[in-house]
Scaffold this motif. Structure first.
Motif, PDB file in Angstrom:
ATOM      1  N   MET A   9     -16.276  46.359  81.769  1.00  0.00           N
ATOM      2  CA  MET A   9     -15.813  47.743  81.845  1.00  0.00           C
ATOM      3  C   MET A   9     -15.169  48.092  83.180  1.00  0.00           C
ATOM      4  O   MET A   9     -14.561  49.142  83.325  1.00  0.00           O
ATOM      5  CB  MET A   9     -16.996  48.687  81.604  1.00  0.00           C
ATOM      6  CG  MET A   9     -17.708  48.448  80.299  1.00  0.00           C
ATOM      7  SD  MET A   9     -16.755  48.919  78.863  1.00  0.00           S
ATOM      8  CE  MET A   9     -17.155  50.635  78.774  1.00  0.00           C
ATOM      9  N   ARG A  33     -14.914  51.634  75.891  1.00  0.00           N
ATOM     10  CA  ARG A  33     -15.138  52.990  76.416  1.00  0.00           C
ATOM     11  C   ARG A  33     -14.983  54.028  75.311  1.00  0.00           C
ATOM     12  O   ARG A  33     -15.708  55.029  75.276  1.00  0.00           O
ATOM     13  CB  ARG A  33     -14.154  53.276  77.560  1.00  0.00           C
ATOM     14  CG  ARG A  33     -14.424  52.480  78.822  1.00  0.00           C
ATOM     15  CD  ARG A  33     -13.545  52.945  79.960  1.00  0.00           C
ATOM     16  NE  ARG A  33     -13.578  51.979  81.061  1.00  0.00           N
ATOM     17  CZ  ARG A  33     -12.531  51.296  81.499  1.00  0.00           C
ATOM     18  NH1 ARG A  33     -11.346  51.486  80.940  1.00  0.00           N
ATOM     19  NH2 ARG A  33     -12.655  50.435  82.493  1.00  0.00           N
ATOM     20  N   MET A  36     -18.094  54.176  73.367  1.00  0.00           N
ATOM     21  CA  MET A  36     -19.137  54.879  74.121  1.00  0.00           C
ATOM     22  C   MET A  36     -18.944  56.388  74.064  1.00  0.00           C
ATOM     23  O   MET A  36     -19.922  57.144  73.993  1.00  0.00           O
ATOM     24  CB  MET A  36     -19.136  54.389  75.571  1.00  0.00           C
ATOM     25  CG  MET A  36     -19.669  52.971  75.731  1.00  0.00           C
ATOM     26  SD  MET A  36     -19.576  52.394  77.437  1.00  0.00           S
ATOM     27  CE  MET A  36     -20.668  53.567  78.258  1.00  0.00           C
ATOM     28  N   LYS A  42     -20.682  57.992  79.031  1.00  0.00           N
ATOM     29  CA  LYS A  42     -19.829  57.041  79.730  1.00  0.00           C
ATOM     30  C   LYS A  42     -20.655  56.068  80.567  1.00  0.00           C
ATOM     31  O   LYS A  42     -20.101  55.217  81.262  1.00  0.00           O
ATOM     32  CB  LYS A  42     -18.860  57.782  80.659  1.00  0.00           C
ATOM     33  CG  LYS A  42     -17.885  58.701  79.941  1.00  0.00           C
ATOM     34  CD  LYS A  42     -16.951  59.378  80.935  1.00  0.00           C
ATOM     35  CE  LYS A  42     -15.974  60.303  80.235  1.00  0.00           C
ATOM     36  NZ  LYS A  42     -15.062  60.983  81.196  1.00  0.00           N
TER      37      LYS A  42
END
Length: 292
Positions: A9, A33, A36, A42
């Motif tokens: 990430m 992301r 998520m 986050k």
């Protein structure tokens, strides 16, 4: 697992050429992301162990070979959706690979111009001095060179010996040999270096050395009707060159689709020099023409 996900990430902080399409790592990070955000966070540390396992599996699937990806996809409720996502990311990654290649060729040509490539030198030395793969330049040299000029002919053969040369470029060369009866001309001139090189190119083609299929052939270079002419050349060589070694290239005289080759007229093949610095518009697709 958490440490690996944190690493995945964190990509995207390294330098990227302006206008470059995203690389595989960036697209995968964006994909994870996005998942998520669907979980309203986050922060990887706030995910459950099951959620982190799902992200880890998706990351692994998107980086795996087709067989392994197919196996992992079966762990999801909609395997076909996961495999479609992998295919999309593969397409983006291929686009980025082509961009990096073309950007490298542009920068190398600009540097070559700065260092005096407007001064005539053997064409093969100029090409070797570039130090970067430029498939459009190689196509330009192969399709535009004077077959009767030894320097230009050596340069063309050198282009054809590069692993990243386009398949259509190789086909165009053999089409020219057929139309111009270049093999029997070389035999009459005793040019064994060129004839040996051509045999090597045929062998490389039949051994599947050439992988790239990006460039189309223009109608003027279409090779689909030239197989009989080339077979006549091979028959002539078998009868007059002595010995064997002249085999036909397999499945070469076919149609070649793809994008049009980009302009490389700033390379003067007759004077063996660059006539002006490279133009960005000749190196990149429209979306990428404003690179610095």
């Amino acid at each position: 697992m958490l440490r690996e996900l944190l690493r995945v990430m964190s990509v995207g902080r390294e330098f990227q050429p302006p206008g470059a399409p995203p690389c595989r790592d960036n697209v995968i990070a964006l994909t994870l992301r996005g998942l998520m955000l669907g979980w309203k966070t986050k922060d990887l540390t706030k995910l459950s162990e099951l959620q982190r396992c799902e992200l880890y599996l998706i990351n692994t699937l998107l980086r795996s070979d087709p067989g392994e990806a197919g196996r992992i996809a079966q762990l999801f409720a909609r395997p076909e959706t996961m495999l479609d996502l992998r295919d999309e990311i593969d397409a983006i990654a291929l686009r980025r690979t082509a961009f990096d290649r073309d950007y490298g060729a542009f920068v190398a040509t600009r540097d070559l111009w700065t260092n005096g490539a407007d001064t005539a030198r053997p064409m093969i030395a100029l090409l070797q001095g570039l130090g970067a793969a430029d498939i459009d330049l190689w196509h330009h040299v192969v399709t535009r060179h004077d077959l009767s000029n030894p320097d230009q002919r050596r340069a063309a053969v050198w282009c054809l010996q590069q692993k990243d040369v386009n398949r259509s470029t190789v086909a165009a060369f053999f089409g020219r040999l057929a139309k111009e009866q270049a093999l029997r001309t070389a035999l009459a001139q005793g040019d064994t270096e060129f004839l040996t090189a051509v045999q090597g190119l045929i062998g490389a083609w039949n051994d599947s050395f050439y992988k790239l299929s990006e460039l189309a052939l223009s109608p003027a270079l279409d090779v689909r009707t030239l197989k009989p002419l080339f077979e006549d050349e091979l028959e002539y060589m078998q009868e007059h060159a002595g010995g064997g070694g002249w085999i036909a290239p397999h499945c070469l005289f076919v149609e070649y689709d793809g994008r049009a080759p980009r302009n490389r007229d700033l390379w003067d093949l007759h004077r063996s020099c660059l006539t002006q610095p490279p133009r960005q518009a000749d190196c990149f697709e429209a979306a990428f023409e404003s690179l610095s």
